[in-house]
Design a protein around this motif. Sequence first.
Motif, short mmCIF file in Angstrom:
data_model
loop_
_atom_site.label_atom_id
_atom_site.label_comp_id
_atom_site.label_asym_id
_atom_site.label_seq_id
_atom_site.Cartn_x
_atom_site.Cartn_y
_atom_site.Cartn_z
N TYR A 17 -1.67 1.65 -0.73
CA TYR A 17 -2.70 0.95 -1.49
C TYR A 17 -4.08 1.04 -0.85
O TYR A 17 -5.07 0.66 -1.46
CB TYR A 17 -2.32 -0.52 -1.67
CG TYR A 17 -1.04 -0.73 -2.42
CD1 TYR A 17 -0.94 -0.39 -3.76
CD2 TYR A 17 0.07 -1.27 -1.81
CE1 TYR A 17 0.23 -0.58 -4.46
CE2 TYR A 17 1.25 -1.46 -2.50
CZ TYR A 17 1.33 -1.11 -3.82
OH TYR A 17 2.50 -1.30 -4.51
N LYS A 20 -7.78 1.75 -2.59
CA LYS A 20 -7.57 1.70 -4.04
C LYS A 20 -7.90 0.31 -4.58
O LYS A 20 -7.91 -0.67 -3.87
CB LYS A 20 -6.13 2.07 -4.36
CG LYS A 20 -5.81 3.51 -3.98
CD LYS A 20 -4.47 3.92 -4.49
CE LYS A 20 -4.22 5.38 -4.30
NZ LYS A 20 -4.23 5.88 -2.97
N HIS A 21 -8.13 0.26 -5.89
CA HIS A 21 -8.33 -1.00 -6.61
C HIS A 21 -6.95 -1.46 -7.08
O HIS A 21 -6.21 -0.68 -7.68
CB HIS A 21 -9.24 -0.79 -7.81
CG HIS A 21 -10.57 -0.24 -7.43
ND1 HIS A 21 -11.63 -1.04 -7.09
CD2 HIS A 21 -11.01 1.03 -7.32
CE1 HIS A 21 -12.67 -0.29 -6.79
NE2 HIS A 21 -12.33 0.98 -6.93
N THR A 33 -7.62 4.25 -8.99
CA THR A 33 -8.29 4.94 -7.89
C THR A 33 -9.80 4.86 -7.95
O THR A 33 -10.47 5.07 -6.95
CB THR A 33 -7.86 6.43 -7.85
OG1 THR A 33 -8.13 7.01 -9.13
CG2 THR A 33 -6.39 6.56 -7.54
N THR A 34 -10.36 4.54 -9.12
CA THR A 34 -11.82 4.41 -9.25
C THR A 34 -12.16 3.06 -9.85
O THR A 34 -11.32 2.41 -10.49
CB THR A 34 -12.40 5.52 -10.16
OG1 THR A 34 -11.92 5.31 -11.49
CG2 THR A 34 -12.03 6.90 -9.67
N GLY A 35 -13.42 2.66 -9.69
CA GLY A 35 -13.87 1.41 -10.27
C GLY A 35 -13.84 1.43 -11.79
O GLY A 35 -13.47 0.45 -12.43
N ALA A 38 -10.37 0.97 -12.92
CA ALA A 38 -9.95 -0.42 -12.70
C ALA A 38 -10.45 -1.32 -13.83
O ALA A 38 -9.71 -2.18 -14.31
CB ALA A 38 -10.46 -0.92 -11.35
N TYR A 58 -10.08 -4.84 -4.16
CA TYR A 58 -10.17 -3.51 -3.57
C TYR A 58 -9.55 -3.62 -2.18
O TYR A 58 -9.93 -4.49 -1.39
CB TYR A 58 -11.62 -3.04 -3.46
CG TYR A 58 -11.74 -1.70 -2.77
CD1 TYR A 58 -11.43 -0.54 -3.47
CD2 TYR A 58 -12.13 -1.60 -1.46
CE1 TYR A 58 -11.51 0.71 -2.85
CE2 TYR A 58 -12.22 -0.37 -0.83
CZ TYR A 58 -11.91 0.77 -1.53
OH TYR A 58 -11.99 2.00 -0.92
N PRO A 60 -9.34 -2.14 1.30
CA PRO A 60 -10.08 -1.18 2.09
C PRO A 60 -9.16 -0.24 2.87
O PRO A 60 -8.02 -0.57 3.16
CB PRO A 60 -10.91 -2.04 3.05
CG PRO A 60 -10.30 -3.37 3.03
CD PRO A 60 -9.51 -3.50 1.77
N ARG A 61 -9.71 0.93 3.19
CA ARG A 61 -8.97 1.87 4.02
C ARG A 61 -8.79 1.28 5.41
O ARG A 61 -9.54 0.39 5.82
CB ARG A 61 -9.73 3.19 4.12
CG ARG A 61 -9.75 3.95 2.84
CD ARG A 61 -10.44 5.30 3.04
NE ARG A 61 -10.38 6.08 1.82
CZ ARG A 61 -11.30 6.08 0.88
NH1 ARG A 61 -12.37 5.32 1.02
NH2 ARG A 61 -11.16 6.81 -0.19
N THR A 64 -11.87 1.12 7.63
CA THR A 64 -13.05 0.44 7.10
C THR A 64 -13.45 -0.71 8.02
O THR A 64 -12.62 -1.51 8.44
CB THR A 64 -12.78 -0.10 5.69
OG1 THR A 64 -12.44 0.98 4.85
CG2 THR A 64 -13.98 -0.83 5.13
#
Length: 71
Positions: A17, A20-21, A33-35, A38, A58, A60-61, A64
């Motif tokens: 996850y 990702k959103h 995967t994108t805003g 989402a 969201y 975070p990686r 991050t």
Amino acid sequence: MMKHSLTPSSPYTDPKYFGKHVITIDGEIFVATTGEEAVRLLNELKQKHPHKKPTLAYVPREETLILVLWR
């Protein structure tokens, strides 16, 4: 769009996850995967589950950096 079962804290500890959103509703996890994806997915879920309250976050990686300013 991916759909998974919800376990306690799974979106925040599972590396699949990260970056990702994540939308949780009615005990299920939906991933975008994108805003833009989402937002589209959130609107679809609101129509399919009008009496449920979805949660969008969201994740975070791992690398991050989250900065907090104290006053």
